[in-house]
Structure formats: structure tokens, C-alpha cells
Design a protein around this motif. Structure first.
Motif, short mmCIF file in Angstrom:
data_model
loop_
_atom_site.label_atom_id
_atom_site.label_comp_id
_atom_site.label_asym_id
_atom_site.label_seq_id
_atom_site.Cartn_x
_atom_site.Cartn_y
_atom_site.Cartn_z
N ASN A 98 7.27 9.10 -7.53
CA ASN A 98 6.12 8.20 -7.61
C ASN A 98 5.54 7.90 -6.24
OD1 ASN A 98 4.59 5.87 -7.53
ND2 ASN A 98 6.39 4.58 -7.95
N GLN A 99 4.31 8.24 -6.04
CA GLN A 99 3.73 8.16 -4.70
C GLN A 99 3.20 6.78 -4.33
OE1 GLN A 99 4.30 10.12 -2.58
NE2 GLN A 99 2.84 9.97 -0.92
N GLY A 100 3.09 5.91 -5.32
CA GLY A 100 2.58 4.58 -5.00
C GLY A 100 1.13 4.66 -4.55
N ASP A 101 0.38 3.64 -4.81
CA ASP A 101 -1.02 3.67 -4.42
C ASP A 101 -1.14 3.57 -2.91
OD1 ASP A 101 -1.93 1.39 -7.08
OD2 ASP A 101 -0.59 3.11 -7.00
N ALA A 102 -2.14 4.20 -2.38
CA ALA A 102 -2.39 4.08 -0.95
C ALA A 102 -2.94 2.69 -0.66
CB ALA A 102 -3.38 5.15 -0.51
N GLY A 103 -3.77 2.20 -1.54
CA GLY A 103 -4.32 0.86 -1.37
C GLY A 103 -3.20 -0.17 -1.35
N ASP A 104 -2.20 0.10 -2.16
CA ASP A 104 -1.08 -0.82 -2.22
C ASP A 104 -0.29 -0.78 -0.92
OD1 ASP A 104 0.18 -2.69 -4.01
OD2 ASP A 104 1.93 -1.40 -3.81
N LEU A 105 -0.21 0.38 -0.32
CA LEU A 105 0.47 0.50 0.97
C LEU A 105 -0.15 -0.45 1.98
CD1 LEU A 105 2.27 1.92 3.11
CD2 LEU A 105 0.44 3.58 3.40
N GLU A 106 -1.46 -0.39 2.11
CA GLU A 106 -2.13 -1.27 3.07
C GLU A 106 -1.93 -2.74 2.71
OE1 GLU A 106 -3.44 -0.57 5.93
OE2 GLU A 106 -2.93 1.53 5.60
N ASP A 107 -1.90 -2.98 1.41
CA ASP A 107 -1.75 -4.36 0.97
C ASP A 107 -0.38 -4.90 1.37
OD1 ASP A 107 -1.98 -6.77 -0.32
OD2 ASP A 107 -2.81 -5.92 -2.14
N VAL A 108 0.64 -4.11 1.14
CA VAL A 108 1.99 -4.53 1.52
C VAL A 108 2.07 -4.75 3.02
CG1 VAL A 108 4.39 -3.80 1.70
CG2 VAL A 108 3.14 -3.40 -0.41
N LEU A 109 1.55 -3.82 3.78
CA LEU A 109 1.65 -3.91 5.24
C LEU A 109 0.92 -5.14 5.76
CD1 LEU A 109 1.27 -0.18 6.31
CD2 LEU A 109 3.33 -1.54 5.97
N LEU A 185 9.00 2.01 0.40
CA LEU A 185 8.12 2.97 1.07
C LEU A 185 8.86 3.68 2.19
CD1 LEU A 185 4.97 0.66 1.25
CD2 LEU A 185 5.35 2.56 -0.32
N LEU A 186 9.64 2.89 2.93
CA LEU A 186 10.34 3.46 4.08
C LEU A 186 11.36 4.52 3.67
CD1 LEU A 186 10.81 0.21 6.16
CD2 LEU A 186 9.55 2.23 6.86
N ASP A 187 11.89 4.36 2.46
CA ASP A 187 12.88 5.33 2.01
C ASP A 187 12.28 6.71 1.81
OD1 ASP A 187 15.04 3.73 2.12
OD2 ASP A 187 14.93 3.05 0.05
N ARG A 188 10.99 6.78 1.85
CA ARG A 188 10.36 8.09 1.61
C ARG A 188 10.04 8.82 2.89
NH1 ARG A 188 5.80 6.01 -2.44
NH2 ARG A 188 7.10 4.62 -3.69
N ILE A 189 10.32 8.18 4.01
CA ILE A 189 10.02 8.87 5.27
C ILE A 189 11.29 8.93 6.10
CG2 ILE A 189 7.68 7.98 5.21
CD1 ILE A 189 8.45 6.06 7.42
N GLY A 228 4.83 -0.65 14.68
CA GLY A 228 5.54 0.62 14.78
C GLY A 228 5.74 1.26 13.42
N THR A 229 6.35 0.52 12.53
CA THR A 229 6.58 1.11 11.21
C THR A 229 5.29 1.33 10.45
OG1 THR A 229 7.17 -1.12 10.51
CG2 THR A 229 8.96 0.43 10.80
N GLU A 230 4.31 0.48 10.71
CA GLU A 230 3.03 0.69 10.04
C GLU A 230 2.47 2.07 10.37
OE1 GLU A 230 0.14 -2.41 10.65
OE2 GLU A 230 1.57 -3.97 10.09
N ARG A 231 2.53 2.39 11.66
CA ARG A 231 2.00 3.69 12.08
C ARG A 231 2.78 4.82 11.43
NH1 ARG A 231 0.82 1.06 16.97
NH2 ARG A 231 2.95 1.35 17.70
N LEU A 232 4.09 4.67 11.43
CA LEU A 232 4.92 5.70 10.81
C LEU A 232 4.54 5.90 9.35
CD1 LEU A 232 8.65 5.37 11.91
CD2 LEU A 232 7.02 7.21 12.33
N LEU A 233 4.45 4.80 8.65
CA LEU A 233 4.16 4.88 7.22
C LEU A 233 2.80 5.51 6.97
CD1 LEU A 233 5.59 1.50 5.93
CD2 LEU A 233 6.25 3.78 5.19
N ARG A 234 1.82 5.08 7.74
CA ARG A 234 0.49 5.65 7.54
C ARG A 234 0.51 7.14 7.83
NH1 ARG A 234 -1.44 0.94 10.19
NH2 ARG A 234 -2.12 -0.60 8.65
N GLY A 235 1.28 7.49 8.87
CA GLY A 235 1.34 8.89 9.23
C GLY A 235 1.95 9.73 8.12
N PHE A 236 3.04 9.29 7.57
CA PHE A 236 3.73 10.10 6.57
C PHE A 236 3.15 9.96 5.18
CE2 PHE A 236 7.12 10.20 9.76
CZ PHE A 236 7.50 11.53 9.68
N LEU A 237 2.63 8.81 4.88
CA LEU A 237 2.19 8.58 3.50
C LEU A 237 0.68 8.50 3.36
CD1 LEU A 237 4.79 5.87 2.44
CD2 LEU A 237 4.89 8.33 2.14
N GLY A 238 0.03 7.95 4.38
CA GLY A 238 -1.42 7.77 4.25
C GLY A 238 -2.12 9.12 4.22
#
Lengths: 238, 238
Positions: A98-109, A185-189, A228-238
Motif C-alpha cells: 500500500n503506497q499511501g496517498d502522497a497528499g497524506d504524506l505531506e499532511d503527516v509531515l 512511512l519510514l519503514d518503506r525506505i 532531514g527525514t522529510e527530505r528522505l521521505l520525499r525523495g523515496f516516496l514523493g
DNA sequence: GCGCAATGGACTGATTTCAGTCCATGAAGG
DNA sequence: CCTTCATGGACTGAAATCAGTCCATTGCGC
């Protein structure tokens, strides 16, 4: 950001139930394990007590515990001084495709940033007892010496420890919840060693600022760390 | 502040269920009415839809609605173009003698400050569409012209409107929730005309800052505004 | 007028969840 | 050894909750 911003009537009411009690219970216990609130080998509260904490019947709680036990997260021992214990080594999680919404990613962050930076600031502003300082330093040591495979839970534990210093139970709850969501989310990167080293330094900086009561510095350290983690997450998932 | 700060094992797990589905549904709908999300005479979503939003069966929702109808909060009309409507005038609330914890008061206020000041800042930082600006101004006008007996819901609506501009659904939810909790407290103290006038001025200040994109000013205005009610609450309840 | 269609109203049977009770286990302490 | 007792394990019957179905009402468009 694609929110239904206007027409109040269109704002859906926030759900009262997100699933059945059983599922939510599994999720909640798992959340506490993953966040390291109950570290490897530690004992959970007795079933009767835990059920009360969760506001769920013991039967339902037991179903959840049985599942988690079958999945290797928990071990039970009967008899006096028995109990339910966190497994020594948590099972690999079956990456939830499950990839999760991208919009939700930003919301969580975004929300994480709000609550964690506030927690850092408030912690620095609080007058800390010696015990509190000790607790914070202990959490720092823990995460500092953590092996890479136990890093995430201890990291979460550390940040929750900071939030606890703020003195607001609602803030602690908010931090724990958003951490759990971010953790999914972090578990996916991948966990990069360089990033890990960087984290340790930032943790120290945050602790220093909190201990010397420098709210601005504490908030800045927290934000830098999160970015730091925001950038990582955006890089791998965004 | 009397938190069980240390010994992670002692941190109780956050409840999964706070009561039965029926009670929570009543509370949630009531919350939306009190916050003015559904203003006097407006129509709620159809039962089937509302039940889905709340994650509750239609039967349970209907029990809740029936109670609220009996209590005078809602009116139902059958037939096509019928529906469930917010009553024209909300019943006086039977002051819930329950005094609430003092510690909890501080907790609510602290968390409110965190989320609302962040919302104000983010709203100011966001790039607003003309529609968004219009929405904000409309909400401001609404609360500005509100009679004293409709002030609180419109005030809540206004602050939620600000949060919506932040673009974070989690933040909106947090603001709405903490507003509802604060609202319970506010209902126990008188509404002073002077304070009300003061509020209006602060609202304008906040809107100005948001519209011209001045994040610092927006946050400052929000904090100043919140501190007003904080002082009132502490005075009457603390 | 007449029927369409969206809404609230009411019922049924299955499933989940609960509160309560009793049993089984096994380390601690005598 | 043997007793104690806090714990997990198992069961029961009641209550809450659900999904699904059908009915009743009523304004609108034809």
C-alpha cells in the motif's frame, strides 16, 4: 493540497470508529511496540489492566494479543510473575505494498512538524526536575547506542520523552500518534548510516538546548532534525 | 502538571474506545452543531452518508439523531428534499455541573495554543486563492455581525476557517477537536461584551496578517487572542 | 394530476463486543 | 515439599452493533 476547503457542509465529520475494536486494538498495541514504548523483552501490563487502559473488553484484547503472538511480536507466560512480553526481536514487517496517498504524506509531515517543534520549545521552557533531566539523558544514550535495527523504536522513544517534558498529555499523545504514522512511512525506505550519524548529532543538540532552557535553539534543532527525514521521505516516496 | 512522566511501562496506552458507539456519535454530532459547522437551519448530510462519514451503522446513527431531535437540537423532515436540519435555535445547555479537572484545563489551553498558533502561521504562509481569501473574509463578517447568543459557534467556525487555509487536514481536525473541548469550558463562564469587542478587533488583526502573508504577525495575533480567553477561563474556573 | 427518486423510518438476523465467572499455571516463600 | 496468588486461558449469556431490506413520505418534473 487538495482539501475541500469551503462549503462547510461538505466537510465530512471526523469518524467515530475507524474499524472494529479488534483491529484497532491490534493496531494500537503494535504501535506501542514499534515505537519502543515496550522495548524488547519488557512486560506489558496484565491483560485486565491493559484492557481497561484501552477501553476494550478483555476478550477483545485477548484476540488481538493472540494474533500478535502468532505473528511473533509477543510471547506469553502463564503463572504468577508470568505475563505478556514484547518479543526479543520484532519480526520483519511484510512491507505493506500500500503506497499511501502522497497528499497524506505531506499532511503527516506538516502536522509532525507542528507538534514536535512545539514540544521541543515547551520542553526547553519547562523547569525540569533532576529526574526529568536524567530521563532525557537516558533516552538520548539509548538511541545513541542503538544498533541500526533497533534505531527507529528508540528514536521514537526519545522524541516522546522530549514531549513528556512539555507537561501536556495531549501533546504527548499527538506526538506518539504522528510518530506512529510517520513510522509506517519510514519503514518503506532504507536507513542510511550517514543519516543516522547526523540524527545522533541533532539529538544531542536538541538535548543541550532543552537542558539549558534555550527554547529557540531547541525548536530550531527539532525542526532541522525533522527536515532531514522529510527530505528522505520525499525523495523515496514523493 | 502531574504526569506519570517516567517509567515508560507506566504510560497507559491511549484508549481505543472512549464509550459506546452511540454515545460517541451523539457527542460528535453535537460537537459539530456547537461549533457552528452546521449553522441554524442548515441541512446535515443524509443519514446513509453521515453514517459512512462517522464509520458507524445507520442504526446507531439514527439512535443518536433521535436523541438529539428529542433534545431539540435537530429537526427531521421526510420525503424527497427532506432531511435532518439543525434547529433554528439551539436549546440552552443544562450546564454540566461537572467541574472538569483543573489540570485538564491547562492541558487543553496549552494544546490549543500549539495548534492554533501553528495554524495561523501556516495560513499566512500559504498562497491563497481568491476563493480562499473570500471564504476567510466571509467567516470574519459572520462572526463580526453575530449576536452574542450566536457568537461562540461563529467564532469557532472562523478559527476553523483559518486552520483550513493551512492545508493540513490533521491540523484542521486538531483545531476542531480542541475548540470543542474548550467550548465545553467556555460555556461555564459568562460572555462579556468588552471581551467580545476585543475579540472582533483581534480577529481583524489576524485576518489582515494572514491576507498580507505576515506569518509572525498572524501567529502573534492568534496567541494574543487565545491568551484573552485563557485569562478568562483561569479567572472563572482556576 | 402522476410517477420518480431521495429521503427518513422501521424491522430482521447475523456478528461483534461485552461483563462476569471459573480454570490452569507456576514462581515465590515458607 | 506445599501453599499462595497474580497471571494467562477458556467459556457463557447478554447487550450492542452491524449490514441489509423494505416501507412511508413528499417535493419536483413531466
Amino acid at each position: 493540497m487538495d482539501m475541500p476547503q469551503f462549503d462547510a457542509g461538505a466537510l465530512p465529520m471526523r469518524p467515530v470508529r475507524r474499524g472494529n475494536a479488534f483491529e484497532e486494538t491490534v493496531e494500537r498495541v503494535l504501535e506501542n511496540l514499534k515505537l519502543g514504548i515496550y522495548g524488547a523483552g519488557t512486560r506489558l501490563p496484565p491483560e485486565r489492566e491493559l484492557a481497561a487502559q484501552l477501553g476494550v473488553s478483555r476478550a477483545t484484547l485477548r484476540e488481538a494479543l493472540a494474533d500478535l503472538q502468532a505473528a511473533g511480536y509477543l510471547v506469553s507466560r502463564r503463572g504468577r510473575y508470568g505475563g505478556t512480553f514484547a518479543a526479543e526481536v520484532l519480526p520483519e514487517r511484510p512491507v505493506p505494498a500500500n503506497q499511501g496517498d502522497a497528499g497524506d504524506l505531506e499532511d503527516v509531515l506538516l502536522f509532525r512538524r507542528v507538534v514536535e517543534s512545539a514540544a521541543a520549545r515547551l520542553a526547553a521552557e519547562a523547569t525540569l526536575t533532576p529526574a526529568a533531566r536524567g530521563h532525557l539523558l537516558a533516552a538520548l544514550e539509548e538511541v545513541d547506542h542503538a544498533a541500526t535495527d533497533t534505531f527507529r523504536p528508540k528514536d521514537a522513544r526519545f522524541h516522546i520523552a522530549v514531549a513528556e517534558l512539555s507537561g501536556s498529555s495531549r501533546l504527548v499523545a499527538a506526538v506518539a500518534e504522528v510518530r506512529a504514522q510517520a513510522s509506517d512511512l519510514l519503514d518503506r525506505i532504507p536507513l542510511l548510516q550517514a543519516n543516522l550519524d547526523h540524527s545522533q548529532a541533532q539529538h544531542r543538540e536538541l538535548v543541550d538546548a532543552v537542558l539549558r532552557g534555550d527554547a529557540d535553539a531547541a525548536e530550531a534543532a527539532a525542526v532541522a532534525h525533522l527536515e532531514g527525514t522529510e527530505r528522505l521521505l520525499r525523495g523515496f516516496l514523493g
